[in-house]
Design a protein around this motif. Sequence first.
Motif, PDB file in Angstrom:
ATOM      1  N   GLU A 101       0.825  -1.204   0.000  1.00 52.87           N
ATOM      2  CA  GLU A 101       0.000   0.000   0.000  1.00 52.87           C
ATOM      3  C   GLU A 101       0.864   1.260   0.000  1.00 52.87           C
ATOM      4  N   GLN A 102       1.895   1.284   0.851  1.00 55.16           N
ATOM      5  CA  GLN A 102       2.771   2.446   0.900  1.00 55.16           C
ATOM      6  C   GLN A 102       3.631   2.546  -0.355  1.00 55.16           C
ATOM      7  N   CYS A 103       4.045   1.399  -0.885  1.00 61.71           N
ATOM      8  CA  CYS A 103       4.834   1.384  -2.124  1.00 61.71           C
ATOM      9  C   CYS A 103       4.040   2.014  -3.257  1.00 61.71           C
ATOM     10  N   ARG A 104       2.758   1.673  -3.354  1.00 58.33           N
ATOM     11  CA  ARG A 104       1.907   2.246  -4.401  1.00 58.33           C
ATOM     12  C   ARG A 104       1.830   3.760  -4.262  1.00 58.33           C
ATOM     13  N   GLN A 105       1.700   4.244  -3.030  1.00 60.39           N
ATOM     14  CA  GLN A 105       1.639   5.686  -2.802  1.00 60.39           C
ATOM     15  C   GLN A 105       2.954   6.351  -3.204  1.00 60.39           C
ATOM     16  N   ASN A 106       4.071   5.723  -2.816  1.00 58.63           N
ATOM     17  CA  ASN A 106       5.383   6.289  -3.143  1.00 58.63           C
ATOM     18  C   ASN A 106       5.585   6.398  -4.652  1.00 58.63           C
ATOM     19  N   LEU A 107       5.292   5.306  -5.346  1.00 58.44           N
ATOM     20  CA  LEU A 107       5.599   5.243  -6.772  1.00 58.44           C
ATOM     21  C   LEU A 107       4.584   5.975  -7.632  1.00 58.44           C
ATOM     22  N   SER A 108       3.373   6.165  -7.118  1.00 57.12           N
ATOM     23  CA  SER A 108       2.370   6.891  -7.893  1.00 57.12           C
ATOM     24  C   SER A 108       2.804   8.328  -8.113  1.00 57.12           C
ATOM     25  N   VAL A 109       3.549   8.877  -7.185  1.00 57.22           N
ATOM     26  CA  VAL A 109       4.050  10.250  -7.300  1.00 57.22           C
ATOM     27  C   VAL A 109       5.363  10.287  -8.060  1.00 57.22           C
ATOM     28  N   ALA A 110       6.258   9.340  -7.740  1.00 58.79           N
ATOM     29  CA  ALA A 110       7.615   9.388  -8.289  1.00 58.79           C
ATOM     30  C   ALA A 110       7.713   8.884  -9.717  1.00 58.79           C
ATOM     31  N   SER A 111       6.780   8.047 -10.140  1.00 60.06           N
ATOM     32  CA  SER A 111       6.911   7.423 -11.465  1.00 60.06           C
ATOM     33  C   SER A 111       5.598   7.471 -12.230  1.00 60.06           C
ATOM     34  N   GLU A 112       4.962   8.601 -12.222  1.00 57.80           N
ATOM     35  CA  GLU A 112       3.670   8.766 -12.898  1.00 57.80           C
ATOM     36  C   GLU A 112       3.793   8.429 -14.382  1.00 57.80           C
ATOM     37  N   GLY A 113       2.903   7.569 -14.812  1.00 59.82           N
ATOM     38  CA  GLY A 113       2.888   7.200 -16.221  1.00 59.82           C
ATOM     39  C   GLY A 113       3.829   6.068 -16.588  1.00 59.82           C
ATOM     40  N   ASP A 115       5.494   2.279 -16.730  1.00 56.26           N
ATOM     41  CA  ASP A 115       4.925   0.932 -16.841  1.00 56.26           C
ATOM     42  C   ASP A 115       5.430   0.083 -15.675  1.00 56.26           C
ATOM     43  N   ILE A 116       4.844   0.339 -14.512  1.00 57.34           N
ATOM     44  CA  ILE A 116       5.211  -0.383 -13.296  1.00 57.34           C
ATOM     45  C   ILE A 116       3.971  -1.064 -12.730  1.00 57.34           C
ATOM     46  N   GLU A 117       4.076  -2.359 -12.509  1.00 54.97           N
ATOM     47  CA  GLU A 117       2.986  -3.117 -11.897  1.00 54.97           C
ATOM     48  C   GLU A 117       3.412  -3.512 -10.479  1.00 54.97           C
ATOM     49  N   ILE A 118       2.578  -3.198  -9.500  1.00 56.14           N
ATOM     50  CA  ILE A 118       2.871  -3.527  -8.109  1.00 56.14           C
ATOM     51  C   ILE A 118       1.895  -4.610  -7.662  1.00 56.14           C
ATOM     52  N   VAL A 119       2.436  -5.717  -7.193  1.00 55.32           N
ATOM     53  CA  VAL A 119       1.629  -6.894  -6.889  1.00 55.32           C
ATOM     54  C   VAL A 119       1.807  -7.284  -5.426  1.00 55.32           C
ATOM     55  N   CYS A 120       0.690  -7.553  -4.750  1.00 59.12           N
ATOM     56  CA  CYS A 120       0.751  -8.089  -3.392  1.00 59.12           C
ATOM     57  C   CYS A 120       0.592  -9.602  -3.485  1.00 59.12           C
ATOM     58  N   ALA A 121       1.684 -10.320  -3.291  1.00 67.36           N
ATOM     59  CA  ALA A 121       1.678 -11.776  -3.439  1.00 67.36           C
ATOM     60  C   ALA A 121       2.930 -12.362  -2.816  1.00 67.36           C
ATOM     61  N   ASP A 122       2.889 -13.652  -2.546  1.00 62.07           N
ATOM     62  CA  ASP A 122       4.068 -14.396  -2.115  1.00 62.07           C
ATOM     63  C   ASP A 122       4.967 -14.556  -3.338  1.00 62.07           C
ATOM     64  N   ILE A 123       6.193 -14.071  -3.255  1.00 63.58           N
ATOM     65  CA  ILE A 123       7.071 -14.108  -4.430  1.00 63.58           C
ATOM     66  C   ILE A 123       7.347 -15.533  -4.896  1.00 63.58           C
ATOM     67  N   ARG A 124       7.198 -16.499  -4.012  1.00 61.51           N
ATOM     68  CA  ARG A 124       7.404 -17.892  -4.401  1.00 61.51           C
ATOM     69  C   ARG A 124       6.317 -18.385  -5.346  1.00 61.51           C
ATOM     70  N   ASP A 125       5.181 -17.674  -5.375  1.00 62.40           N
ATOM     71  CA  ASP A 125       4.066 -18.072  -6.233  1.00 62.40           C
ATOM     72  C   ASP A 125       4.055 -17.332  -7.567  1.00 62.40           C
ATOM     73  N   MET A 126       4.999 -16.409  -7.747  1.00 66.44           N
ATOM     74  CA  MET A 126       5.024 -15.614  -8.977  1.00 66.44           C
ATOM     75  C   MET A 126       5.573 -16.427 -10.152  1.00 66.44           C
ATOM     76  N   ALA A 127       4.923 -16.265 -11.292  1.00 71.76           N
ATOM     77  CA  ALA A 127       5.430 -16.872 -12.522  1.00 71.76           C
ATOM     78  C   ALA A 127       6.414 -15.882 -13.148  1.00 71.76           C
TER      79      ALA A 127
END
Length: 247
Positions: A101-113, A115-127
């Motif tokens: 949640e805080q990461c999304r707030q940080n990056l929404s201001v710093a990297s507007e526009g 192509d960054i996807e922020i995912v809440c998940a166990d990294i072991r489950d990521m493809a």
Amino acid sequence: MIISMQSAKDSLYASPLGEISAFTFDEAVVKVFPDMIQRSVPGYSTIISAIGLLAARFAKEDSVCYDLGCSLGAATLAMHQQITTKNCRIVAVDCSAAMVEQCRQNLSVASEGADIEIVCADIRDMAISNASVVVLNFTLQFIPLADRQAFLTTIYRGLLPGGILILSEKLAFDDARQQALQIDMHHLFKKAHGYSELEISQKRSALENVLIPETFAAHQQRLKAAGFASAEVWFQYFNFASMIALK
């Protein structure tokens, strides 16, 4: 470059605690995390800056750069600021809802526009797929030992030929004198940055059995078993190091 944000001073372990709970990346930690990480991890700013430079060097067109265990997005932001490759997107992943949640707030201001996807998940489950860069910045040490080999093998398989894994970890040492010295020096580093003996002791208790460090030799052996052509340390400050593994 570190994310510019207001951070409360880390005083989570400043008062005596009757019972010390296992360390978790909860809302209380999120509020003080930038201060905590700077005062606890020697060389953190240098590592973050270098992640950006390395990502710029290895990012390929039409590929993905992963920040696995992204916390508040410092490495993600560093990559975003340095990568100029076309059609290269960044996927930042963390299992802590408070961190995400805080990461999304940080990056929404710093990297507007961007192509960054922020995912809440166990990294072991990521493809992991079509990756040119994967970052594990002080993340693997929180994954159970039994899961580490399979996880790194998954990363290796998802990397494109010539891809890079940047792996930063707290290290352990086989030699007892080296182990004692490195721990003592880390504690002196923390004292120099304002932490008390009580804070250091209580934080260490909270991290016991949560953060499991290994030797560089163990990391190197596992990375080569996963398939990486080479794995070497590029930066070390006391018992904190960052490694480069090349496919």
